[in-house]
Design a protein around this motif. Structure first.
Motif, PDB file in Angstrom:
ATOM      1  N   ASP A   1       7.594   5.223  -6.370  1.00  0.00           N
ATOM      2  CA  ASP A   1       6.699   6.277  -5.908  1.00  0.00           C
ATOM      3  C   ASP A   1       5.287   5.749  -5.707  1.00  0.00           C
ATOM      4  N   ARG A   2       4.929   5.526  -4.447  1.00  0.00           N
ATOM      5  CA  ARG A   2       3.554   5.183  -4.041  1.00  0.00           C
ATOM      6  C   ARG A   2       2.973   4.028  -4.854  1.00  0.00           C
ATOM      7  N   VAL A   3       3.661   2.901  -4.787  1.00  0.00           N
ATOM      8  CA  VAL A   3       3.245   1.696  -5.512  1.00  0.00           C
ATOM      9  C   VAL A   3       2.299   0.876  -4.642  1.00  0.00           C
ATOM     10  N   SER A   4       1.153   0.546  -5.199  1.00  0.00           N
ATOM     11  CA  SER A   4       0.181  -0.305  -4.501  1.00  0.00           C
ATOM     12  C   SER A   4      -0.143  -1.512  -5.379  1.00  0.00           C
TER      13      SER A   4
ATOM     14  N   ARG B   1       0.838  -1.199   0.000  1.00  0.00           N
ATOM     15  CA  ARG B   1       0.000   0.000   0.000  1.00  0.00           C
ATOM     16  C   ARG B   1       0.872   1.248   0.000  1.00  0.00           C
ATOM     17  N   GLU B   2       0.818   1.980  -1.093  1.00  0.00           N
ATOM     18  CA  GLU B   2       1.506   3.269  -1.198  1.00  0.00           C
ATOM     19  C   GLU B   2       2.991   3.156  -0.832  1.00  0.00           C
TER      20      GLU B   2
ATOM     21  N   GLY C   1       5.134   3.646   3.477  1.00  0.00           N
ATOM     22  CA  GLY C   1       4.010   2.808   3.072  1.00  0.00           C
ATOM     23  C   GLY C   1       3.910   1.557   3.917  1.00  0.00           C
ATOM     24  N   GLU C   2       3.076   0.630   3.484  1.00  0.00           N
ATOM     25  CA  GLU C   2       2.824  -0.598   4.235  1.00  0.00           C
ATOM     26  C   GLU C   2       2.935  -1.806   3.319  1.00  0.00           C
TER      27      GLU C   2
ATOM     28  N   VAL D   1       6.876   3.463 -11.177  1.00  0.00           N
ATOM     29  CA  VAL D   1       5.469   3.347 -10.798  1.00  0.00           C
ATOM     30  C   VAL D   1       4.886   2.135 -11.523  1.00  0.00           C
TER      31      VAL D   1
ATOM     32  N   SER E   1       6.760   3.631  -1.183  1.00  0.00           N
ATOM     33  CA  SER E   1       7.792   4.457  -1.809  1.00  0.00           C
ATOM     34  C   SER E   1       9.139   4.016  -1.244  1.00  0.00           C
TER      35      SER E   1
END
Length: 266
Positions: free
Chosen positions: A29-32, A16-17, A72-73, A238, A19
């Motif tokens: 950058d904010r990969v989910s 989740r998000e 992120g998580e 991304v 980075s």
């Protein structure tokens, strides 16, 4: 009695998000992405787009690099592997990894290579249980028939393809719920590659697999879903899009995905 390889069965892994940085350089950058339990997810994209970095964030290998940072998580069955109360050894036991270059312990026997992870985690089992575990893990890795008479010989004496399958067996011995694979066939001949792919297909029902590959035919053969990574014009990596493998290869939503899977760049 047949031993069950996976403790608790395959697990869903969700980023989740996420980075990631190396020093001040943002590489993701904010990969989910959700990687479903019992399925094979292929991470595809040109070199330098962050695929391997993303893979290493999933079991906290990224933090081994000096100056590396992450936001992120990463959730394993809804629990963040980066939570303060989660030990890194616990994360890596449940989320195993096979690297691009086979890395068995060369002077250690085939038998002891398979069991090496148990020693590292302090797991104590009987000799009979060890024998059964070695046979089952080598069988799952498609190697038992080839090495059953050579268990006391050094792992470094095996061929490259056999060494990679030995590393898979070693990873399976600690009963992971997820297995990460970073271009596991890139240094192997076609015959060894085919055997590794067969192993992945057989393992998918018992362990969640996430594989980085530059081989589009391999991604099409082994995966259930794909995620296409891209880093354009010096920007961080991304995910352009992700979805079922068949759809990604035949009816992708983004024209850049179509160009990549058809070999027009990358």
């Amino acid at each position: 009695m047949t031993m069950t390889l996976v403790e608790g069965g395959p697990a869903t892994l969700e980023a989740r998000e996420v980075s990631a940085w190396f020093g001040d350089h943002l590489v993701l950058d904010r990969v989910s992405l959700t990687m479903p339990a019992g399925r094979v997810t292929a991470l595809i994209g040109p070199s330098g787009c962050g695929k391997s970095t993303f893979l290493r964030t999933l079991n906290r290998m990224h933090e081994l690099v000096g100056g590396a940072k992450l936001a992120g998580e990463v959730l394993l069955d809804e629990r963040d592997v980066y939570a303060p109360d989660r030990r890194v050894t616990d994360a890596r036991r449940h989320i195993g990894m096979v690297f691009q270059k086979p890395n068995p312990f060369p002077a250690m026997s085939v038998y002891d290579n398979v069991l090496a992870g148990l020693r590292l985690t302090g797991t104590r089992v009987s000799r009979r249980a060890k024998d059964a575990l070695v046979e089952e893990c080598l069988s799952k890795a498609g190697l038992w028939r080839e090495v059953s008479g050579r268990l006391r010989q050094p792992g470094g004496a095996l061929s490259g393809g056999q060494q990679q399958r030995l590393c898979i067996a070693r990873a399976l011995a600690v009963r992971p719920r997820v297995l990460l694979m970073d271009e596991p066939c890139s240094a192997l001949d076609p015959t060894s590659t085919r055997r590794i792919e067969e192993t992945i297909a057989e393992l998918a029902a018992e362990v969640t697999v996430v594989i980085v590959t530059h081989n589009m035919q391999q991604a099409a053969r082994v995966s259930h879903q794909c995620a296409f990574f891209l880093a354009e014009q010096g920007r961080p990596g991304v995910i352009v899009e992700h979805g079922g493998t068949e759809e990604m290869f035949s009816r992708p939503r983004d024209p850049r995905t179509l160009d990549y899977v058809n070999g027009r760049f990358g």
